[in-house]
Scaffold this motif. Sequence first.
Motif, PDB file in Angstrom:
ATOM      1  N   ASP A  29       0.887  -1.180  -0.047  1.00  0.00           N
ATOM      2  CA  ASP A  29      -0.171  -0.025  -0.081  1.00  0.00           C
ATOM      3  C   ASP A  29       0.853   1.398   0.044  1.00  0.00           C
ATOM      4  O   ASP A  29       0.370   2.301  -0.055  1.00  0.00           O
ATOM      5  CB  ASP A  29      -0.964   0.219   1.008  1.00  0.00           C
ATOM      6  N   ASP A  30       2.089   1.031  -0.036  1.00  0.00           N
ATOM      7  CA  ASP A  30       3.072   2.354  -0.101  1.00  0.00           C
ATOM      8  C   ASP A  30       2.997   3.049  -1.777  1.00  0.00           C
ATOM      9  O   ASP A  30       2.698   2.063  -2.641  1.00  0.00           O
ATOM     10  CB  ASP A  30       4.378   1.974   0.185  1.00  0.00           C
ATOM     11  N   ARG A  31       3.045   4.229  -1.903  1.00  0.00           N
ATOM     12  CA  ARG A  31       3.129   4.711  -3.204  1.00  0.00           C
ATOM     13  C   ARG A  31       4.839   4.699  -3.385  1.00  0.00           C
ATOM     14  O   ARG A  31       5.576   4.984  -2.592  1.00  0.00           O
ATOM     15  CB  ARG A  31       2.552   6.021  -3.487  1.00  0.00           C
TER      16      ARG A  31
ATOM     17  N   LEU B  87       1.286   2.180  -7.108  1.00  0.00           N
ATOM     18  CA  LEU B  87       1.091   1.619  -5.795  1.00  0.00           C
ATOM     19  C   LEU B  87       1.567   0.145  -5.697  1.00  0.00           C
ATOM     20  O   LEU B  87       1.131  -0.560  -6.579  1.00  0.00           O
ATOM     21  CB  LEU B  87      -0.349   1.715  -5.387  1.00  0.00           C
ATOM     22  N   LEU B  88       2.280  -0.070  -4.465  1.00  0.00           N
ATOM     23  CA  LEU B  88       2.759  -1.226  -4.310  1.00  0.00           C
ATOM     24  C   LEU B  88       1.778  -2.142  -3.671  1.00  0.00           C
ATOM     25  O   LEU B  88       1.411  -2.090  -2.375  1.00  0.00           O
ATOM     26  CB  LEU B  88       3.881  -1.366  -3.192  1.00  0.00           C
ATOM     27  N   VAL B  89       1.255  -3.305  -4.534  1.00  0.00           N
ATOM     28  CA  VAL B  89       0.208  -4.040  -3.896  1.00  0.00           C
ATOM     29  C   VAL B  89       0.682  -5.283  -2.988  1.00  0.00           C
ATOM     30  O   VAL B  89       0.221  -5.213  -1.882  1.00  0.00           O
ATOM     31  CB  VAL B  89      -0.655  -4.774  -5.068  1.00  0.00           C
TER      32      VAL B  89
ATOM     33  N   ILE C 257       6.434  -9.137  -8.000  1.00  0.00           N
ATOM     34  CA  ILE C 257       5.812  -7.788  -7.500  1.00  0.00           C
ATOM     35  C   ILE C 257       4.885  -7.444  -8.384  1.00  0.00           C
ATOM     36  O   ILE C 257       4.577  -7.384  -9.323  1.00  0.00           O
ATOM     37  CB  ILE C 257       6.888  -6.762  -7.486  1.00  0.00           C
ATOM     38  N   GLU C 258       3.304  -6.981  -7.601  1.00  0.00           N
ATOM     39  CA  GLU C 258       2.505  -6.635  -8.032  1.00  0.00           C
ATOM     40  C   GLU C 258       2.254  -4.917  -7.635  1.00  0.00           C
ATOM     41  O   GLU C 258       2.016  -4.645  -6.794  1.00  0.00           O
ATOM     42  CB  GLU C 258       1.090  -7.277  -7.694  1.00  0.00           C
ATOM     43  N   LEU C 259       1.981  -4.263  -8.788  1.00  0.00           N
ATOM     44  CA  LEU C 259       1.671  -2.694  -8.631  1.00  0.00           C
ATOM     45  C   LEU C 259       0.485  -2.438  -9.166  1.00  0.00           C
ATOM     46  O   LEU C 259       0.159  -2.796 -10.347  1.00  0.00           O
ATOM     47  CB  LEU C 259       3.043  -2.292  -9.375  1.00  0.00           C
ATOM     48  N   ALA C 260      -0.180  -1.710  -8.542  1.00  0.00           N
ATOM     49  CA  ALA C 260      -1.247  -0.810  -9.234  1.00  0.00           C
ATOM     50  C   ALA C 260      -1.046   0.418  -9.775  1.00  0.00           C
ATOM     51  O   ALA C 260      -0.374   1.124  -9.185  1.00  0.00           O
ATOM     52  CB  ALA C 260      -2.284  -0.527  -8.207  1.00  0.00           C
TER      53      ALA C 260
ATOM     54  N   ASP D  64      -7.879   3.654 -14.748  1.00  0.00           N
ATOM     55  CA  ASP D  64      -8.049   3.306 -15.952  1.00  0.00           C
ATOM     56  C   ASP D  64      -7.274   2.395 -16.402  1.00  0.00           C
ATOM     57  O   ASP D  64      -7.171   1.854 -17.688  1.00  0.00           O
ATOM     58  CB  ASP D  64      -8.287   4.735 -17.040  1.00  0.00           C
ATOM     59  N   HIS D  65      -5.935   2.462 -15.685  1.00  0.00           N
ATOM     60  CA  HIS D  65      -4.928   1.593 -16.115  1.00  0.00           C
ATOM     61  C   HIS D  65      -4.865   0.164 -15.416  1.00  0.00           C
ATOM     62  O   HIS D  65      -5.053   0.256 -14.201  1.00  0.00           O
ATOM     63  CB  HIS D  65      -3.305   2.316 -16.006  1.00  0.00           C
ATOM     64  N   PRO D  66      -4.460  -0.952 -15.826  1.00  0.00           N
ATOM     65  CA  PRO D  66      -4.482  -2.291 -15.271  1.00  0.00           C
ATOM     66  C   PRO D  66      -3.222  -2.247 -14.224  1.00  0.00           C
ATOM     67  O   PRO D  66      -2.355  -1.391 -14.259  1.00  0.00           O
ATOM     68  CB  PRO D  66      -4.190  -3.189 -16.237  1.00  0.00           C
ATOM     69  N   ASN D  67      -3.446  -3.151 -13.243  1.00  0.00           N
ATOM     70  CA  ASN D  67      -2.296  -3.580 -12.555  1.00  0.00           C
ATOM     71  C   ASN D  67      -1.120  -4.254 -13.220  1.00  0.00           C
ATOM     72  O   ASN D  67      -1.214  -4.816 -14.495  1.00  0.00           O
ATOM     73  CB  ASN D  67      -2.662  -4.348 -11.507  1.00  0.00           C
TER      74      ASN D  67
END
Length: 213
Positions: A158-160, A174-176, A183-186, A191-194
Amino acid sequence: MKRLTNDRIWSSIDALAHRYGLSVSGLAKRSGLDPTAFNKSKRATGDGRPRWPTTESIAKVLDATGATLDDFATLASSDPGAARRNVPIPLIGLTKAGAGGFFDDGGYPVGDGWEQVQFPRVDDENAYALEVTGESMESLYREGDILIVSPNAPTQNDDRVVIRTTDGKVMARLLVRRTTNTIELASLNPDHPNFVFPLDRVEWIARIIWASQ
């Protein structure tokens, strides 16, 4: 003259760096020292005891800056927090940051292509600023917003963050979550995908600690 405590000696080094428009890492490099010589992590031992800068390192700093010993003593006897109230932070446009030559392998700012922005109370000597360009991060960040980034700050879900991939892309996300392999990032723009990256595609990641907005 006030007693020259450990904090005041280090604050004097901070003040000299500020006076000459340098980070403390930049001051150390100009003085022919290891770039990390004056970092916060070097100011105490592992068990928390104060560590003093050597007289040799102080002499090299004075030689590199042209400051006198009287200058240094005056700064050391002043308010220890004064040097931290306004600090010059390296600044570059986010889209330009992906070009080569602006970061070392650890994600620390290097080179001469940076501008500067004044910012108070930064605890990371290697902090830098990125200026948002374009519309890809709306509605959270808009063009012209300034992001202050700390490469030494720990990151968690949840950190930016700002991330650089091995193919040279630098992006704010955004670190998911982070696993042993990925590593998954939002996207900051809904309007943009993860994105999900293999960890071996991530060169470095750093936390955004403040944004002008």
